[in-house]
Design a protein around this motif. Structure first.
Motif, PDB file in Angstrom:
ATOM      1  N   ASP A  47       0.824  -1.214   0.000  1.00 59.80           N
ATOM      2  CA  ASP A  47       0.000   0.000   0.000  1.00 59.80           C
ATOM      3  C   ASP A  47       0.858   1.263   0.000  1.00 59.80           C
ATOM      4  O   ASP A  47       0.462   2.295  -0.528  1.00 59.80           O
ATOM      5  N   ARG A  48       2.093   1.138   0.592  1.00 60.56           N
ATOM      6  CA  ARG A  48       2.933   2.336   0.674  1.00 60.56           C
ATOM      7  C   ARG A  48       4.015   2.393  -0.387  1.00 60.56           C
ATOM      8  O   ARG A  48       4.531   3.466  -0.690  1.00 60.56           O
ATOM      9  N   GLY A  49       4.421   1.250  -0.902  1.00 56.31           N
ATOM     10  CA  GLY A  49       5.548   1.254  -1.832  1.00 56.31           C
ATOM     11  C   GLY A  49       5.812  -0.133  -2.351  1.00 56.31           C
ATOM     12  O   GLY A  49       4.919  -0.778  -2.892  1.00 56.31           O
ATOM     13  N   LEU A  50       7.044  -0.596  -2.166  1.00 57.61           N
ATOM     14  CA  LEU A  50       7.416  -1.914  -2.663  1.00 57.61           C
ATOM     15  C   LEU A  50       8.138  -2.677  -1.568  1.00 57.61           C
ATOM     16  O   LEU A  50       9.049  -2.139  -0.920  1.00 57.61           O
ATOM     17  N   LEU A  51       7.727  -3.926  -1.370  1.00 56.21           N
ATOM     18  CA  LEU A  51       8.478  -4.811  -0.492  1.00 56.21           C
ATOM     19  C   LEU A  51       9.484  -5.539  -1.379  1.00 56.21           C
ATOM     20  O   LEU A  51       9.102  -6.260  -2.304  1.00 56.21           O
ATOM     21  N   VAL A  52      10.752  -5.309  -1.113  1.00 52.02           N
ATOM     22  CA  VAL A  52      11.812  -5.819  -1.983  1.00 52.02           C
ATOM     23  C   VAL A  52      12.495  -6.995  -1.286  1.00 52.02           C
ATOM     24  O   VAL A  52      12.999  -6.860  -0.181  1.00 52.02           O
ATOM     25  N   SER A  53      12.452  -8.147  -1.948  1.00 52.45           N
ATOM     26  CA  SER A  53      13.151  -9.332  -1.421  1.00 52.45           C
ATOM     27  C   SER A  53      14.343  -9.610  -2.316  1.00 52.45           C
ATOM     28  O   SER A  53      14.204  -9.717  -3.527  1.00 52.45           O
ATOM     29  N   VAL A  54      15.508  -9.723  -1.693  1.00 54.05           N
ATOM     30  CA  VAL A  54      16.732  -9.950  -2.459  1.00 54.05           C
ATOM     31  C   VAL A  54      17.388 -11.229  -1.973  1.00 54.05           C
ATOM     32  O   VAL A  54      17.510 -11.465  -0.769  1.00 54.05           O
ATOM     33  N   SER A  55      17.771 -12.051  -2.920  1.00 54.80           N
ATOM     34  CA  SER A  55      18.571 -13.239  -2.612  1.00 54.80           C
ATOM     35  C   SER A  55      19.797 -13.156  -3.509  1.00 54.80           C
ATOM     36  O   SER A  55      19.672 -13.150  -4.734  1.00 54.80           O
ATOM     37  N   ALA A  56      20.972 -13.050  -2.907  1.00 52.48           N
ATOM     38  CA  ALA A  56      22.165 -12.780  -3.705  1.00 52.48           C
ATOM     39  C   ALA A  56      23.342 -13.625  -3.257  1.00 52.48           C
ATOM     40  O   ALA A  56      23.485 -13.949  -2.085  1.00 52.48           O
ATOM     41  N   THR A  57      24.183 -13.992  -4.217  1.00 49.52           N
ATOM     42  CA  THR A  57      25.472 -14.609  -3.905  1.00 49.52           C
ATOM     43  C   THR A  57      26.546 -13.785  -4.589  1.00 49.52           C
ATOM     44  O   THR A  57      26.313 -13.187  -5.642  1.00 49.52           O
ATOM     45  N   ALA A  58      27.715 -13.759  -3.982  1.00 49.64           N
ATOM     46  CA  ALA A  58      28.827 -13.010  -4.566  1.00 49.64           C
ATOM     47  C   ALA A  58      30.127 -13.526  -3.980  1.00 49.64           C
ATOM     48  O   ALA A  58      30.141 -14.247  -2.976  1.00 49.64           O
ATOM     49  N   ARG A  59      31.217 -13.154  -4.641  1.00 51.03           N
ATOM     50  CA  ARG A  59      32.538 -13.429  -4.088  1.00 51.03           C
ATOM     51  C   ARG A  59      33.108 -12.139  -3.528  1.00 51.03           C
ATOM     52  O   ARG A  59      32.969 -11.073  -4.121  1.00 51.03           O
ATOM     53  N   LEU A  60      33.733 -12.266  -2.370  1.00 50.45           N
ATOM     54  CA  LEU A  60      34.286 -11.105  -1.683  1.00 50.45           C
ATOM     55  C   LEU A  60      35.805 -11.280  -1.639  1.00 50.45           C
ATOM     56  O   LEU A  60      36.298 -12.119  -0.899  1.00 50.45           O
ATOM     57  N   PRO A  61      36.558 -10.550  -2.452  1.00 53.37           N
ATOM     58  CA  PRO A  61      38.018 -10.709  -2.434  1.00 53.37           C
ATOM     59  C   PRO A  61      38.584 -10.224  -1.098  1.00 53.37           C
ATOM     60  O   PRO A  61      38.264  -9.128  -0.663  1.00 53.37           O
ATOM     61  N   GLU A  62      39.393 -11.074  -0.463  1.00 47.77           N
ATOM     62  CA  GLU A  62      39.948 -10.719   0.844  1.00 47.77           C
ATOM     63  C   GLU A  62      41.359 -11.278   0.949  1.00 47.77           C
ATOM     64  O   GLU A  62      41.932 -11.742  -0.021  1.00 47.77           O
ATOM     65  N   GLN A  63      41.896 -11.260   2.165  1.00 51.86           N
ATOM     66  CA  GLN A  63      43.235 -11.747   2.419  1.00 51.86           C
ATOM     67  C   GLN A  63      43.152 -12.753   3.567  1.00 51.86           C
ATOM     68  O   GLN A  63      42.489 -12.478   4.568  1.00 51.86           O
ATOM     69  N   CYS A  64      43.826 -13.905   3.391  1.00 47.51           N
ATOM     70  CA  CYS A  64      43.852 -14.904   4.469  1.00 47.51           C
ATOM     71  C   CYS A  64      44.479 -14.274   5.712  1.00 47.51           C
ATOM     72  O   CYS A  64      45.553 -13.676   5.634  1.00 47.51           O
ATOM     73  N   VAL A  65      43.823 -14.403   6.857  1.00 45.62           N
ATOM     74  CA  VAL A  65      44.358 -13.767   8.072  1.00 45.62           C
ATOM     75  C   VAL A  65      45.613 -14.466   8.578  1.00 45.62           C
ATOM     76  O   VAL A  65      46.358 -13.905   9.377  1.00 45.62           O
ATOM     77  N   ARG A  66      45.874 -15.702   8.129  1.00 49.16           N
ATOM     78  CA  ARG A  66      47.062 -16.410   8.612  1.00 49.16           C
ATOM     79  C   ARG A  66      48.258 -16.232   7.684  1.00 49.16           C
ATOM     80  O   ARG A  66      49.358 -15.968   8.141  1.00 49.16           O
ATOM     81  N   GLY A  92       2.147  12.394  -8.337  1.00 54.53           N
ATOM     82  CA  GLY A  92       3.305  13.286  -8.263  1.00 54.53           C
ATOM     83  C   GLY A  92       3.402  14.049  -6.961  1.00 54.53           C
ATOM     84  O   GLY A  92       4.315  14.860  -6.779  1.00 54.53           O
ATOM     85  N   ALA A  93       2.483  13.779  -6.040  1.00 55.51           N
ATOM     86  CA  ALA A  93       2.505  14.481  -4.756  1.00 55.51           C
ATOM     87  C   ALA A  93       3.576  13.879  -3.848  1.00 55.51           C
ATOM     88  O   ALA A  93       3.824  12.677  -3.898  1.00 55.51           O
ATOM     89  N   PRO A  94       4.214  14.723  -3.022  1.00 55.83           N
ATOM     90  CA  PRO A  94       5.223  14.191  -2.093  1.00 55.83           C
ATOM     91  C   PRO A  94       4.594  13.200  -1.119  1.00 55.83           C
ATOM     92  O   PRO A  94       3.474  13.421  -0.653  1.00 55.83           O
ATOM     93  N   VAL A  95       5.299  12.124  -0.834  1.00 53.54           N
ATOM     94  CA  VAL A  95       4.830  11.135   0.139  1.00 53.54           C
ATOM     95  C   VAL A  95       5.558  11.386   1.450  1.00 53.54           C
ATOM     96  O   VAL A  95       6.777  11.264   1.513  1.00 53.54           O
ATOM     97  N   ARG A  96       4.836  11.790   2.454  1.00 53.65           N
ATOM     98  CA  ARG A  96       5.460  12.065   3.754  1.00 53.65           C
ATOM     99  C   ARG A  96       5.261  10.872   4.676  1.00 53.65           C
ATOM    100  O   ARG A  96       4.220  10.238   4.666  1.00 53.65           O
TER     101      ARG A  96
END
Ligand code: ZN
Ligand code: ZN
Length: 177
Positions: A47-66, A92-96
């Motif tokens: 009623d107010r906007g959009l309910l957004v559901s996200v399911s995502a996978t990705a690789r995160l480049p990092e450094q081994c701590v050891r 076009g009216a502002p939504v407060r």
């Protein structure tokens, strides 16, 4: 792109659902770098906007701590957030909104920007101590060689003293965060 124009969705009746597949080879979210992002985004008109559901996978480049070798963690996030437009898509009216309402907003251009929410959820799920592999032997605290691929030549006695000291230091490092 993690930006979707949702003018069409906002003009649909409540309960309408749309789904998008998003793939990004590389994405920089304000300092958080992701590779091979694959996301499914579902938009449910509320009623107010959009309910957004996200399911995502990705690789995160990092450094081994050891051993400090560059490595990459696989991250998987799922989240649901409501996005409320700043401007009504029909009039076009502002939504407060009440000041205490903590929702994301869709700008007046009706671009829904998922980047900030994704960044926040990735940071929650990011491994605190990435390892190149669970049994990584790390660097020799005495001479600094990578014990994964080099036999250490440090004297055994010194090595033992160092490893006790290193253990203490590791404990302290691990306790501090
Ligand atoms: Zn390692
Ligand atoms: Zn050594």
């Amino acid at each position: 792109m993690m930006r979707l124009n949702v003018l069409r969705e906002l003009r649909q009746p409540i309960g309408s659902v749309d789904e998008y597949e998003i793939n990004e080879p590389s994405l920089n979210l304000d300092g958080v770098v992701l590779e091979s992002l694959a996301a499914t985004v579902t938009l449910l008109r509320t009623d107010r906007g959009l309910l957004v559901s996200v399911s995502a996978t990705a690789r995160l480049p990092e450094q081994c701590v050891r051993c400090l070798t560059p490595t990459a963690s696989e991250v998987q996030v799922r989240f649901e957030e409501e996005y409320v437009p700043l401007v009504d898509a029909a009039t076009g009216a502002p939504v407060r909104l009440a000041k205490d309402m903590d929702v994301f907003r869709v700008g007046p251009d009706f671009d829904l920007d998922l980047r900030e929410a994704l960044r926040q959820y990735i940071l929650i799920d990011e491994p605190a101590k990435p390892l190149c592999r669970p049994e990584c032997a790390g660097l020799c605290p005495g001479c600094g060689v990578d014990l994964n691929n080099t036999a250490c030549r440090c004297p055994a006695t010194a090595d033992q003293r160092w490893s006790v000291l290193a253990g203490l230091m590791n404990d302290r490092q691990e306790g501090s965060d």
